[in-house]
Design an enzyme around this catalytic site. Structure first.
Site, PDB file in Angstrom:
ATOM      1  N   HIS A  49      64.546  65.855 139.251  1.00  0.00           N
ATOM      2  CA  HIS A  49      64.760  66.573 137.993  1.00  0.00           C
ATOM      3  C   HIS A  49      63.790  67.748 137.849  1.00  0.00           C
ATOM      4  O   HIS A  49      62.858  67.709 137.048  1.00  0.00           O
ATOM      5  CB  HIS A  49      64.635  65.605 136.806  1.00  0.00           C
ATOM      6  CG  HIS A  49      65.839  64.734 136.646  1.00  0.00           C
ATOM      7  ND1 HIS A  49      65.832  63.539 135.986  1.00  0.00           N
ATOM      8  CD2 HIS A  49      67.130  64.906 137.072  1.00  0.00           C
ATOM      9  CE1 HIS A  49      67.047  63.003 136.012  1.00  0.00           C
ATOM     10  NE2 HIS A  49      67.839  63.824 136.668  1.00  0.00           N
ATOM     11  N   HIS A  82      67.010  59.283 142.201  1.00  0.00           N
ATOM     12  CA  HIS A  82      67.186  58.356 141.065  1.00  0.00           C
ATOM     13  C   HIS A  82      68.082  57.178 141.381  1.00  0.00           C
ATOM     14  O   HIS A  82      68.163  56.235 140.607  1.00  0.00           O
ATOM     15  CB  HIS A  82      67.767  59.120 139.868  1.00  0.00           C
ATOM     16  CG  HIS A  82      66.970  60.335 139.533  1.00  0.00           C
ATOM     17  ND1 HIS A  82      67.357  61.604 139.878  1.00  0.00           N
ATOM     18  CD2 HIS A  82      65.767  60.449 138.932  1.00  0.00           C
ATOM     19  CE1 HIS A  82      66.432  62.458 139.482  1.00  0.00           C
ATOM     20  NE2 HIS A  82      65.461  61.791 138.912  1.00  0.00           N
ATOM     21  N   CYS A 104      64.703  56.658 145.801  1.00  0.00           N
ATOM     22  CA  CYS A 104      63.302  56.267 145.998  1.00  0.00           C
ATOM     23  C   CYS A 104      63.234  54.764 146.281  1.00  0.00           C
ATOM     24  O   CYS A 104      63.879  53.958 145.585  1.00  0.00           O
ATOM     25  CB  CYS A 104      62.489  56.587 144.746  1.00  0.00           C
ATOM     26  SG  CYS A 104      60.783  56.018 144.897  1.00  0.00           S
ATOM     27  N   HIS A 132      70.455  58.112 131.470  1.00  0.00           N
ATOM     28  CA  HIS A 132      69.629  58.580 132.583  1.00  0.00           C
ATOM     29  C   HIS A 132      70.238  58.064 133.888  1.00  0.00           C
ATOM     30  O   HIS A 132      70.696  56.923 133.969  1.00  0.00           O
ATOM     31  CB  HIS A 132      68.182  58.078 132.430  1.00  0.00           C
ATOM     32  CG  HIS A 132      67.244  58.710 133.418  1.00  0.00           C
ATOM     33  ND1 HIS A 132      67.125  58.275 134.719  1.00  0.00           N
ATOM     34  CD2 HIS A 132      66.394  59.755 133.297  1.00  0.00           C
ATOM     35  CE1 HIS A 132      66.240  59.026 135.351  1.00  0.00           C
ATOM     36  NE2 HIS A 132      65.780  59.941 134.515  1.00  0.00           N
ATOM     37  N   GLU A 134      69.031  57.094 136.669  1.00  0.00           N
ATOM     38  CA  GLU A 134      68.447  55.879 137.260  1.00  0.00           C
ATOM     39  C   GLU A 134      68.983  54.634 136.549  1.00  0.00           C
ATOM     40  O   GLU A 134      69.310  53.624 137.193  1.00  0.00           O
ATOM     41  CB  GLU A 134      66.916  55.925 137.169  1.00  0.00           C
ATOM     42  CG  GLU A 134      66.280  54.701 137.824  1.00  0.00           C
ATOM     43  CD  GLU A 134      64.792  54.602 137.588  1.00  0.00           C
ATOM     44  OE1 GLU A 134      64.096  55.634 137.623  1.00  0.00           O
ATOM     45  OE2 GLU A 134      64.324  53.465 137.375  1.00  0.00           O
ATOM     46  N   THR A 172      61.820  53.280 136.056  1.00  0.00           N
ATOM     47  CA  THR A 172      60.517  53.452 136.725  1.00  0.00           C
ATOM     48  C   THR A 172      59.615  54.486 136.048  1.00  0.00           C
ATOM     49  O   THR A 172      58.429  54.560 136.370  1.00  0.00           O
ATOM     50  CB  THR A 172      60.733  53.927 138.180  1.00  0.00           C
ATOM     51  OG1 THR A 172      61.523  55.120 138.152  1.00  0.00           O
ATOM     52  CG2 THR A 172      61.399  52.869 139.025  1.00  0.00           C
ATOM     53  N   CYS A 202      56.678  52.839 138.090  1.00  0.00           N
ATOM     54  CA  CYS A 202      56.125  53.026 139.433  1.00  0.00           C
ATOM     55  C   CYS A 202      54.677  53.503 139.387  1.00  0.00           C
ATOM     56  O   CYS A 202      54.190  53.976 138.355  1.00  0.00           O
ATOM     57  CB  CYS A 202      56.989  54.014 140.208  1.00  0.00           C
ATOM     58  SG  CYS A 202      56.746  55.707 139.677  1.00  0.00           S
ATOM     59  N   SER A 230      63.278  65.810 132.913  1.00  0.00           N
ATOM     60  CA  SER A 230      62.418  64.936 133.713  1.00  0.00           C
ATOM     61  C   SER A 230      61.782  63.882 132.813  1.00  0.00           C
ATOM     62  O   SER A 230      60.920  64.194 131.983  1.00  0.00           O
ATOM     63  CB  SER A 230      61.332  65.772 134.406  1.00  0.00           C
ATOM     64  OG  SER A 230      60.295  64.928 134.843  1.00  0.00           O
ATOM     65  N   SER A 231      62.195  62.644 132.993  1.00  0.00           N
ATOM     66  CA  SER A 231      61.723  61.558 132.122  1.00  0.00           C
ATOM     67  C   SER A 231      60.208  61.401 132.219  1.00  0.00           C
ATOM     68  O   SER A 231      59.504  61.345 131.204  1.00  0.00           O
ATOM     69  CB  SER A 231      62.423  60.252 132.521  1.00  0.00           C
ATOM     70  OG  SER A 231      61.863  59.166 131.850  1.00  0.00           O
TER      71      SER A 231
HETATM   72  S1  SF4 Z   1      58.587  58.821 139.966  1.00  0.00           S
HETATM   73 FE1  SF4 Z   1      58.222  56.840 140.951  1.00  0.00          FE
HETATM   74  S2  SF4 Z   1      60.239  55.884 141.155  1.00  0.00           S
HETATM   75 FE2  SF4 Z   1      60.555  58.080 140.723  1.00  0.00          FE
HETATM   76  S3  SF4 Z   1      60.725  59.021 142.737  1.00  0.00           S
HETATM   77 FE3  SF4 Z   1      58.564  59.125 142.179  1.00  0.00          FE
HETATM   78  S4  SF4 Z   1      57.631  57.264 143.084  1.00  0.00           S
HETATM   79 FE4  SF4 Z   1      59.847  56.986 143.039  1.00  0.00          FE
END
Ligand code: SF4
Length: 322
Positions: A49, A82, A104, A132, A134, A172, A202, A230-231
């Site tokens: 994003h 995502h 990811c 979203h 994801e 995440t 994450c 972008s969350s």
């Molecule tokens: S923000 Fe976290 S879950 Fe998202 S791509 Fe990056 S490491 Fe992976």
């Protein structure tokens, strides 16, 4: 234009900031696919994003589409960081597309948890933002078992099949503090709610929030570089405001900074979301330096060394020298 430059004006730059391992891998996946197979390479949704990243890849021959049905049969399509639902994998296979899955690995971990708990007939309270990508991907792993909890407001209204067979998972890229509060409230309503085996938010999201808290405590203004969709970047703005900053703004790049934001400010904090290339932060620092904020200090809160290997489809072809 001239600007006041009192000697006390300074910038605190958070570390870690910017690219996480999942974003780095996803962007490299598109770049390597373009090198290996030539343009065009199709990408379902924004690979990450960030508008600058998307535009740069477009110039190199990537074509971004919303759905796999827009990809010509037999073409190469990269799935974004995502993640996608199993239905999207099925559609791609039906259309004979060659897929490269840049989901990811930390999102894949949440998908695996969703499948496992669903197979044991748990209801899954998925804490995340409706719409979203994801969340759509994770929900698609177990649509009959997942109930979305989008914010504290949803705690009292979410309906479950069996309150004694209930687990929570999360997107995440949420705010750690807000998610903790949501889980506390969910447990008041569902005392037998169980926790996931490990954190779903994450490492990169957590570390960037820890780092922004540290600079926000000393800055009147915190500038977060990142795109509006972008969350994790949006969460950084919220966390900065909750931890001492008088103001915080999300900007795609330096051109979005308004001079009036700097009025009366002596310390500016700067950070960036997990999908933001460092040259955009450099641009913000240069912009601030021109306005008298030339004293720059990097504040390191956590050291990061996480890296992910490229998607296996690419590794195979790279080894074979395709
Ligand atoms: S923000 Fe976290 S879950 Fe998202 S791509 Fe990056 S490491 Fe992976």
């Amino acid at each position: 234009m001239t600007f006041e430059t009192p000697a006390t004006r300074r910038v605190l730059v958070a570390r870690p900031r910017g690219y996480c391992a999942g974003v780095d891998r996803a962007v490299q996946a598109v770049e390597k696919a373009l090198e290996l197979y030539g343009a065009p390479v199709y990408v379902r949704k924004q690979i990450v994003h960030n508008t600058h990243v998307v535009r740069t890849l477009e110039k190199r021959g990537a074509i971004f589409v919303e759905e796999t049905e827009e990809v010509p049969e037999g073409a190469i399509v990269v799935f974004s960081a995502h993640g996608v639902s199993p239905a999207v994998h099925r559609e791609a296979a039906e259309r004979g597309l060659r897929t490269i899955d840049a989901t990811c690995p930390l999102v894949t971990k949440v998908h695996n948890e969703a499948r496992r708990f669903a197979s044991q007939d748990y209801d899954i309270l998925l804490i995340g933002h409706e719409g979203h990508e994801e969340v759509e991907g994770t929900a698609g792993e177990a649509p009959d078992h997942i109930r979305l909890v989008d914010g504290l407001g949803a705690v009292d209204t979410v309906e479950v099949k069996d309150p004694d067979r209930l687990v929570w998972l999360s997107q995440t890229t949420l705010s750690v503090d807000e998610t903790t509060e949501t889980v506390t409230r969910l447990k008041e309503r569902f005392p037998n709610l169980i926790d996931p085996p490990s954190d779903d938010i994450c490492y990169a999201t957590q570390n960037r929030q820890v780092a922004v808290k540290e600079i926000a405590a000393e800055a009147q203004l915190v500038i977060v570089v990142g795109s509006q969709n972008s969350s994790n970047s949006k969460r950084l703005v919220e966390v900065a405001l909750d931890h001492g900053a008088d103001a915080s703004h999300l900007v795609d790049d330096a051109s979005f900074i308004r001079d009036e934001w700097l009025d009366g400010v002596t310390t500016v904090g700067v950070t960036s979301g997990a999908s933001v290339p460092e040259d955009l932060v450099d641009g913000v620092l240069a912009h601030l330096a021109e306005r008298g904020f030339a004293d720059v200090e990097e504040v390191e809160s956590v050291q990061e060394s996480v890296r992910f290997a490229l998607p296996h489809e690419l590794r195979k072809d790279l080894r074979a020298g395709v």
